[in-house]
Design an enzyme around this catalytic site. Sequence first.
Site, mmCIF file in Angstrom:
data_model
loop_
_atom_site.group_PDB
_atom_site.id
_atom_site.type_symbol
_atom_site.label_atom_id
_atom_site.label_comp_id
_atom_site.label_asym_id
_atom_site.label_seq_id
_atom_site.Cartn_x
_atom_site.Cartn_y
_atom_site.Cartn_z
ATOM 1 N N ASP A 12 7.835 -5.586 10.327
ATOM 2 C CA ASP A 12 7.536 -4.872 9.080
ATOM 3 C C ASP A 12 6.237 -5.360 8.440
ATOM 4 O O ASP A 12 5.849 -6.521 8.603
ATOM 5 C CB ASP A 12 8.704 -5.070 8.097
ATOM 6 C CG ASP A 12 8.640 -4.083 6.936
ATOM 7 O OD1 ASP A 12 8.086 -2.986 7.121
ATOM 8 O OD2 ASP A 12 9.124 -4.426 5.842
ATOM 9 N N ASN A 60 13.230 6.229 9.248
ATOM 10 C CA ASN A 60 11.776 6.400 9.212
ATOM 11 C C ASN A 60 11.338 7.865 9.266
ATOM 12 O O ASN A 60 10.168 8.181 8.993
ATOM 13 C CB ASN A 60 11.088 5.582 10.318
ATOM 14 C CG ASN A 60 11.094 4.087 10.058
ATOM 15 O OD1 ASN A 60 11.141 3.282 10.994
ATOM 16 N ND2 ASN A 60 11.030 3.682 8.792
HETATM 17 C C1 IPE Z 1 12.270 -1.336 9.147
HETATM 18 O O1 IPE Z 1 11.176 -1.250 8.306
HETATM 19 C C2 IPE Z 1 12.080 -0.439 10.335
HETATM 20 C C3 IPE Z 1 11.126 -0.888 11.350
HETATM 21 C C4 IPE Z 1 10.480 -2.009 11.357
HETATM 22 C C5 IPE Z 1 10.937 0.019 12.457
HETATM 23 P P1 IPE Z 1 11.119 -0.224 7.075
HETATM 24 O O2 IPE Z 1 9.800 -0.397 6.463
HETATM 25 O O3 IPE Z 1 11.485 1.126 7.545
HETATM 26 O O4 IPE Z 1 12.281 -0.781 6.131
HETATM 27 P P2 IPE Z 1 12.542 -0.521 4.597
HETATM 28 O O5 IPE Z 1 12.535 0.969 4.394
HETATM 29 O O6 IPE Z 1 11.476 -1.196 3.832
HETATM 30 O O7 IPE Z 1 13.876 -1.151 4.348
HETATM 31 C C1 IPE Z 2 5.942 -1.092 10.361
HETATM 32 O O1 IPE Z 2 5.775 -1.450 9.050
HETATM 33 C C2 IPE Z 2 7.306 -0.648 10.706
HETATM 34 C C3 IPE Z 2 7.470 0.784 11.029
HETATM 35 C C4 IPE Z 2 8.419 1.492 10.474
HETATM 36 C C5 IPE Z 2 6.634 1.431 12.022
HETATM 37 P P1 IPE Z 2 5.728 -0.412 7.850
HETATM 38 O O2 IPE Z 2 5.083 0.840 8.268
HETATM 39 O O3 IPE Z 2 7.102 -0.276 7.287
HETATM 40 O O4 IPE Z 2 4.796 -1.198 6.834
HETATM 41 P P2 IPE Z 2 5.032 -1.414 5.297
HETATM 42 O O5 IPE Z 2 6.396 -2.050 5.156
HETATM 43 O O6 IPE Z 2 4.978 -0.060 4.652
HETATM 44 O O7 IPE Z 2 3.951 -2.323 4.883
HETATM 45 MG MG MG Z 3 8.148 -1.321 5.875
#
Ligand code: IPE
Ligand code: IPE
Ligand code: MG
Length: 227
Positions: A12, A60
């Site tokens: 993340d 997502n």
């Molecule tokens: C978790 O990250 C999913 C992945 C890393 C693929 P998110 O960014 O989707 O999680 P939330 O929404 O902040 O909980």
């Molecule tokens: C990557 O991080 C995880 C995926 C869901 C691809 P994010 O895209 O959630 O990045 P942040 O949390 O918005 O910074």
């Molecule tokens: Mg995220």
Amino acid sequence: MNPPSHVAIIMDGNGRWGIRKKNSRKFGHKEGLKTVEKIIEASIKKKIKYLTLFVFSTENWKRPSNEINYLFKLLKIHIDKEIKNLQKKDIKIKIIGNINPFPKKLKSKLRSIQHLTKQNKKIQINMALNYGSREEIVSTINFLKKKKIPINEKNINNNLYTKNIPEPDIIIRTGNTNRISNFLIWQSIYSEIFFVKKMWPEFNENDYNKIINKFSRISRNFGGLSD
Ligand code: IPE
Ligand code: IPE
Ligand code: MG
């Protein structure tokens, strides 16, 4: 010393990091792929047998289609680029999650790398794609009911996407957020969980090794008493 056999990662922070650096979430996703490569190498060095990467969650889909399409495009390009290396490095790819709703070409690429790398032995990378623990558990129970198989822990375990994969010893979440976000909730009851402040593109081998070393000193009781 107690080396982990399975490490699972919630990668993340790509978006926030990309915004900070170049005002672009896409840039963050692109750079995040470099960390993926580094961590795969580091895992091989540490003789880790299973590495699970949370790439795309069932939630997502709530993101703008432009970001989702970019993620799919990156994935497709990356598979094409890496296919030879996967074979050379003896890496097995396994998909966990329901990729049915993915675009046709991407789906067939994903299925084909899974098939092509099936016999590889050095490390198994589980790519969590359109993965959500609740969807996994509900669909497993529906399957058992349909087949009239008794619903118990063993039969659930043997029919999850993660069947034949040991439970994760370690779960790492980067991105300065302390939650699980629907990742491996059934499988993680005794995982050691590490929340990391750094965003995924800035996470490095040294950060990873520190976690592995820390893990190896933890006494895991699994509900019993430590010796
Ligand atoms: C978790 O990250 C999913 C992945 C890393 C693929 P998110 O960014 O989707 O999680 P939330 O929404 O902040 O909980
Ligand atoms: C990557 O991080 C995880 C995926 C869901 C691809 P994010 O895209 O959630 O990045 P942040 O949390 O918005 O910074
Ligand atoms: Mg995220």
